[in-house]
Design a protein around this motif. Structure first.
Motif, PDB file in Angstrom:
ATOM      1  N   THR A 117     -52.290  12.891  -7.607  1.00  0.00           N
ATOM      2  CA  THR A 117     -53.609  13.514  -7.602  1.00  0.00           C
ATOM      3  C   THR A 117     -54.416  12.955  -6.435  1.00  0.00           C
ATOM      4  O   THR A 117     -53.993  12.017  -5.752  1.00  0.00           O
ATOM      5  CB  THR A 117     -54.356  13.236  -8.919  1.00  0.00           C
ATOM      6  N   ASN A 118     -55.580  13.560  -6.238  1.00  0.00           N
ATOM      7  CA  ASN A 118     -56.449  13.082  -5.162  1.00  0.00           C
ATOM      8  C   ASN A 118     -56.910  11.645  -5.430  1.00  0.00           C
ATOM      9  O   ASN A 118     -57.053  10.835  -4.517  1.00  0.00           O
ATOM     10  CB  ASN A 118     -57.656  14.010  -5.019  1.00  0.00           C
ATOM     11  N   GLU A 119     -57.140  11.324  -6.721  1.00  0.00           N
ATOM     12  CA  GLU A 119     -57.548   9.968  -7.080  1.00  0.00           C
ATOM     13  C   GLU A 119     -56.357   9.011  -7.093  1.00  0.00           C
ATOM     14  O   GLU A 119     -56.510   7.810  -6.824  1.00  0.00           O
ATOM     15  CB  GLU A 119     -58.215   9.953  -8.464  1.00  0.00           C
ATOM     16  N   GLN A 120     -55.183   9.518  -7.393  1.00  0.00           N
ATOM     17  CA  GLN A 120     -53.969   8.707  -7.427  1.00  0.00           C
ATOM     18  C   GLN A 120     -52.892   9.353  -6.551  1.00  0.00           C
ATOM     19  O   GLN A 120     -51.932   9.943  -7.049  1.00  0.00           O
ATOM     20  CB  GLN A 120     -53.440   8.576  -8.861  1.00  0.00           C
ATOM     21  N   PRO A 121     -53.061   9.279  -5.237  1.00  0.00           N
ATOM     22  CA  PRO A 121     -52.071   9.908  -4.362  1.00  0.00           C
ATOM     23  C   PRO A 121     -50.720   9.195  -4.453  1.00  0.00           C
ATOM     24  O   PRO A 121     -50.657   7.989  -4.701  1.00  0.00           O
ATOM     25  CB  PRO A 121     -52.687   9.756  -2.978  1.00  0.00           C
ATOM     26  N   LEU A 122     -49.698   9.979  -4.280  1.00  0.00           N
ATOM     27  CA  LEU A 122     -48.342   9.437  -4.291  1.00  0.00           C
ATOM     28  C   LEU A 122     -47.908   9.185  -2.848  1.00  0.00           C
ATOM     29  O   LEU A 122     -47.821  10.108  -2.040  1.00  0.00           O
ATOM     30  CB  LEU A 122     -47.372  10.417  -4.958  1.00  0.00           C
ATOM     31  N   LEU A 123     -47.607   7.936  -2.523  1.00  0.00           N
ATOM     32  CA  LEU A 123     -47.207   7.557  -1.169  1.00  0.00           C
ATOM     33  C   LEU A 123     -45.710   7.249  -1.165  1.00  0.00           C
ATOM     34  O   LEU A 123     -45.235   6.369  -1.879  1.00  0.00           O
ATOM     35  CB  LEU A 123     -47.991   6.334  -0.695  1.00  0.00           C
ATOM     36  N   ILE A 124     -44.990   7.989  -0.329  1.00  0.00           N
ATOM     37  CA  ILE A 124     -43.541   7.790  -0.168  1.00  0.00           C
ATOM     38  C   ILE A 124     -43.302   7.250   1.237  1.00  0.00           C
ATOM     39  O   ILE A 124     -43.745   7.847   2.221  1.00  0.00           O
ATOM     40  CB  ILE A 124     -42.773   9.105  -0.377  1.00  0.00           C
ATOM     41  N   GLU A 125     -42.602   6.143   1.324  1.00  0.00           N
ATOM     42  CA  GLU A 125     -42.353   5.507   2.612  1.00  0.00           C
ATOM     43  C   GLU A 125     -40.853   5.414   2.870  1.00  0.00           C
ATOM     44  O   GLU A 125     -40.077   5.048   1.987  1.00  0.00           O
ATOM     45  CB  GLU A 125     -42.969   4.108   2.659  1.00  0.00           C
ATOM     46  N   ILE A 126     -40.467   5.755   4.107  1.00  0.00           N
ATOM     47  CA  ILE A 126     -39.079   5.636   4.546  1.00  0.00           C
ATOM     48  C   ILE A 126     -39.082   4.756   5.784  1.00  0.00           C
ATOM     49  O   ILE A 126     -39.576   5.161   6.844  1.00  0.00           O
ATOM     50  CB  ILE A 126     -38.448   7.007   4.867  1.00  0.00           C
ATOM     51  N   ILE A 141     -36.518   3.361   0.860  1.00  0.00           N
ATOM     52  CA  ILE A 141     -37.356   4.469   0.421  1.00  0.00           C
ATOM     53  C   ILE A 141     -38.156   3.962  -0.782  1.00  0.00           C
ATOM     54  O   ILE A 141     -37.577   3.627  -1.823  1.00  0.00           O
ATOM     55  CB  ILE A 141     -36.510   5.701   0.042  1.00  0.00           C
ATOM     56  N   THR A 142     -39.475   3.910  -0.623  1.00  0.00           N
ATOM     57  CA  THR A 142     -40.340   3.321  -1.643  1.00  0.00           C
ATOM     58  C   THR A 142     -41.458   4.289  -2.000  1.00  0.00           C
ATOM     59  O   THR A 142     -41.972   5.004  -1.135  1.00  0.00           O
ATOM     60  CB  THR A 142     -40.954   2.003  -1.133  1.00  0.00           C
TER      61      THR A 142
END
Length: 371
Positions: free
Chosen positions: A290-299, A309-310
């Protein structure tokens, strides 16, 4: 000395004694009336023991020499490539070996008894002993060669069977991975969502709609072309993930974010196709975004040998927990491609992380499944 080496020496001593018995048995059968047998009965126990030791060393030298000749010739003139040349050369070397050993044996007997006059009967007995020794040595060499070839054949058959089993296992796992990927992407729900977004964009923003359609086509084209391959260049997989993530960005906006930090060396490596897409898709499927809880995916790359991949962990509440089919498929594909390079999965209270080993072309022993 460990047990294996001790057993090998016991076997060699036993074989040497057997060869000695065979030589003297054949020599006796060829000429049982030789004076050697009558004179041997009248010598002292000490002389008999010394003579027995010399003959025993002769037998051991015959065995060890035959094995050494085979070991020296095999890498240079292997049986599988030059059978006639190998047979002729090995036979000649075995004959020369026996002649040298008999010459050395004679020198020891001269030292033991002194030089004596050689009669015609002694010459005949000597030639008979030489012929019997050569025949025995050739027989020993033939047994050793037969055992070696039988072992090589057994190893070859075993390797072939293992390779066939591994190929079939890989095909099955790759097929499962393919079906799982297609189910995740080509199911009606996914198609409906993307075409719904595309329909809205066509009415609202034709430029974005055109870009959306271009990335959508890139996603499907990549999957169709590469789903059956064992490994794919990392740079191609990253391009595919970017195209796939663009589709997600249009649907989810800034609720989902992707950060890619890779070195040039890592981009030259390989990875099983659709692997990163599965991990990105799993992160979005099982986490709140969500906008308040964005999901961040890192490679990111680690030491040019691994990918990490986190994603931040914010699980979706569901009565049906994940059974990890996608992760199992990834692990199985790595296990078949490279037994020494397997993914590592860690989960904390705040993050979920998968470390993937980067592969090179030799890690894939099989051709594409289409072949």
């Amino acid at each position: 000395m460990n047990t294996k080496k001790r057993n090998n020496w016991l076997i060699k001593l036993g074989l040497s004694l057997l060869v000695l018995i065979v030589i003297y048995t054949l020599t006796f059968l060829v000429n049982p009336y030789s004076l050697y047998w009558t004179t041997s009965c009248s010598i002292s126990i000490v002389s008999f023991s010394i003579e027995f030791l010399i003959c025993f060393l002769f037998s051991m030298g015959m065995i060890e020499g035959s094995i050494l000749i085979a070991k020296v010739l095999e890498p240079r003139i292997p049986w599988a490539v030059f059978p006639i040349r190998r047979f002729m050369l090995q036979t000649i070397l075995i004959v020369l070996l026996v002649m040298v050993l008999i010459y050395i044996q004679c020198l020891f007997f001269d030292l033991l008894y002194g030089e004596t006059e050689i009669t015609k009967e002694d010459m005949l007995a000597g030639w008979q002993f030489l012929v019997v020794s050569i025949i025995t040595a050739l027989f020993v060499s033939a047994v050793h060669t037969g055992y070696y070839l039988l072992t090589k054949w057994k190893d070859s058959v075993t390797e072939t069977i293992e390779s066939q089993i591994k190929t079939l296992e890989f095909k099955e796992i790759a097929m499962n991975a393919e079906l799982e990927s297609l189910k995740a992407q080509l199911n009606p729900h996914f198609m409906f969502n993307n075409f719904s977004v595309l329909s809205e964009l066509i009415n609202e923003d034709t430029a974005t709609a055109s870009k959306f359609l271009d990335n959508l086509s890139r996603v499907y084209r990549y999957m169709i072309q590469n789903i059956k391959k064992n490994i794919i260049p990392l740079k191609d997989e990253i391009s595919f993930v970017k195209a796939y993530f663009y589709l997600l960005e249009i649907r989810h906006g800034n609720n989902v974010r992707l950060n890619i930090e890779l070195t040039e060396n890592s981009l030259k490596s390989n990875i099983p196709p659709i692997t990163l897409q599965l991990l990105v898709e799993n992160a979005i499927k099982h986490n709140v975004a969500t906008n308040e809880q964005p999901l961040l995916i890192e490679i990111v790359s680690i030491d040019d040998k691994y990918l990490q991949i986190t994603n931040n962990l914010q699980r979706i509440s569901t009565p049906f927990p994940s059974i990890g089919i996608g992760l199992k498929n990834i692990e199985n594909r790595y296990r078949i491609l490279s037994e020494n390079k397997l993914p590592s999965i860690t989960e904390t209270d705040t993050h979920f992380s998968v470390i993937l080993p980067l592969l090179n072309s030799k890690d894939s022993e099989h051709e594409n499944l289409d072949n």
